[in-house]
Write an enzyme that holds these catalytic residues in place. Structure first.
Site, PDB file in Angstrom:
ATOM      1  N   GLU A 229       0.784  -1.237   0.000  1.00 43.80           N
ATOM      2  CA  GLU A 229       0.000   0.000   0.000  1.00 43.80           C
ATOM      3  C   GLU A 229       0.817   1.290   0.000  1.00 43.80           C
ATOM      4  O   GLU A 229       0.756   2.078   0.956  1.00 43.80           O
ATOM      5  CB  GLU A 229      -0.997   0.001   1.172  1.00 43.80           C
ATOM      6  CG  GLU A 229      -1.992  -1.137   1.083  1.00 43.80           C
ATOM      7  CD  GLU A 229      -3.191  -1.004   2.025  1.00 43.80           C
ATOM      8  OE1 GLU A 229      -3.206  -0.081   2.862  1.00 43.80           O
ATOM      9  OE2 GLU A 229      -4.116  -1.826   1.904  1.00 43.80           O
ATOM     10  N   GLU A 333      -5.825  -8.680   0.431  1.00 42.12           N
ATOM     11  CA  GLU A 333      -6.464  -8.154   1.640  1.00 42.12           C
ATOM     12  C   GLU A 333      -7.929  -7.909   1.337  1.00 42.12           C
ATOM     13  O   GLU A 333      -8.264  -7.251   0.339  1.00 42.12           O
ATOM     14  CB  GLU A 333      -5.823  -6.833   2.106  1.00 42.12           C
ATOM     15  CG  GLU A 333      -4.449  -6.985   2.713  1.00 42.12           C
ATOM     16  CD  GLU A 333      -3.977  -5.714   3.426  1.00 42.12           C
ATOM     17  OE1 GLU A 333      -4.825  -4.861   3.767  1.00 42.12           O
ATOM     18  OE2 GLU A 333      -2.754  -5.577   3.625  1.00 42.12           O
TER      19      GLU A 333
END
Ligand SMILES: *[C@@H]1O[C@H](CO)[C@@H](O)[C@H](O)[C@H]1NC(C)=O
Length: 420
Positions: A229, A333
């Site tokens: 991320e 995720e």
């Protein structure tokens, strides 16, 4: 030396466990019989061919995110701090080391690996902070010490269980995002996007590469994720795409070449899918053989603004969504958390909550198994907002009866029948 003490007998067993999920390994095993040196048998470049990646993240283990484990954080003496860095600095190195070592030994350990295996899962993704390689830490940086021992032990158990392991640089040197506990610190600015921090991250990757190929406890490490991320801001991440990514690729491969790793045994290298919003991960990789690349898609429906916060819209979305982008993709995720999570539609105290969440879990599984598979965020949580929040914990959702013993049951529920 570790290799010698480990012994080929045990090693054989773990190879066998892997070969049950991959056809690829079988050929490699045969090759191993023909080769004199065990070193050549350290195969990593496998992915399941006849099944999907089905896994869980080890969130909160090597990087505590207080929001999802309030009791644990309090028990560590860290309650008044917002991140690991702040806690270590606040309570002092010695007290922090003791608190974190207890945490590493108990939050997720061999008992969890056995349960994960029994739940039909085949993969774990382990978020790591760069400080797991302690000589990368600079003066003025505060991190708990001693984590590597627990990482090694966990990977040994996961390898014995035949689980596929992804090591994920989740918290980068300098922090890839400001004010986020998942980076381990509450950085005031995202300091990662600098050559000297790229260099630290690459040194971590080289070290992990060496470990994966030479330390049998890490034999089932099949992929390294370059970064989790990064910022969704092309102007800032451009140097990451053009400097960090290609140099990390080259130096991982150079390390493997130096070790004599044959091309088919190389590690997979994982980067965020372009869907994440940090640009096209391949943009700076021209001239690099991307044959063993993997792309990580994170999809939290609760934060997907185009999906209305009601049950029908959630099922409709998950049954029809396309998580494509770069290929091959793993949805690395996702969770069962919803927008308006305590509102009338989604409240987990509703009588029919377990039944509905099971349907939505299955719809998401079907969606992500159109790709290479999925890794739930996360394996384990404890109290969030005063209740046991099984929407974020696979283990808790299983115990609540939301997720079945065998995740492949998702295909039998018919949740997406007639929805297009
Ligand atoms: C793992 O930690 C739990 C506590 O969370 C403990 O009960 C269990 O005995 C530990 N398992 C091993 C193998 O250390």
């Amino acid at each position: 030396m570790l290799f010698a003490s480990y012994g080929p007998q045990k090693y054989n067993e773990s190879r066998h466990a892997i070969s049950s999920v991959t056809a690829e390994m079988k050929g490699k095993k045969l090759l191993c019989l023909l080769l004199v040196s065990w070193w050549f048998c350290l195969g990593h470049a496998w992915l399941p061919r006849d099944t999907k990646i089905r896994g869980v993240n080890f969130g909160g283990l090597f990087i505590v995110e207080p929001w999802m484990m309030g009791d644990e954080w309090r028990s560590m003496g860290c309650a008044s701090y917002a991140s690991e860095f702040d806690c270590v600095k606040g309570i002092g190195q010695a007290a922090a080391n003791a608190a974190f070592q207890k945490h590493w030994a108990t939050w997720i350990n061999a008992t969890d690996i056995a349960q994960i295996k029994s739940l039909g899962l085949n993969t774990i993704r382990i978020p790591l902070g760069y400080w797991i390689k302690e000589d990368l830490v600079w003066e003025g940086e505060y991190w708990p010490q001693g984590g590597f021992y627990y990482l090694e032990s966990l990977c040994r158990h996961a390898t014995d269980a035949g689980l596929y392991i992804i090591l994920d640089l989740h918290a980068a040197p300098g922090a890839q995002k400001a004010w986020e506990a998942f980076t381990g610190q509450m950085a005031t600015t995202p300091g990662f996007y600098k050559d000297y921090n790229y260099e630290r991250a690459i040194q971590l990757m080289e070290w992990l590469t060496n470990m994966a190929h030479t330390n049998p406890n890490f034999a089932n490490v099949g992929a390294l994720q370059l970064i989790n991320e990064p910022l969704q801001n092309y102007g800032i991440v451009q140097s990451m795409l053009h400097n960090y990514y290609p140099n990390a690729w080259k130096r991982i491969r150079a390390m493997e070449d130096n070790l004599g790793v044959i091309p088919s045994n190389r590690l997979h290298i994982m980067m965020m899918n372009g869907l994440w919003g940090s640009g096209d991960p391949n943009e700076g990789l021209r001239g690099i053989d991307l044959g063993l690349s993997l792309y990580d898609d994170h999809h939290y429906v609760k934060w997907t603004a185009s999906v209305a916060a009601n049950r029908n819209a959630y099922i409709q979305h998950s049954c029809t969504d396309d998580r494509g982008g770069n290929s091959p993709t793993i949805v690395g995720e996702w969770s069962l958390s919803t927008a308006d999570e305590d509102g009338p539609e989604f409240d987990i105290k509703r009588d029919d909550a377990v039944a509905w969440y099971r349907r939505w879990w299955a719809a998401q599984v079907l969606c992500y198994e159109k790709q290479m598979g999925w890794i739930f965020w996360t394996w384990k949580v404890n109290w969030i907002n005063g209740h046991l929040e099984w929407r974020w914990g696979y283990q808790q959702a299983y115990e609540a009866g939301v997720i079945p013993q065998n995740p492949q049951d998702a295909h039998a529920y018919g949740v997406c029948n007639g929805i297009s």
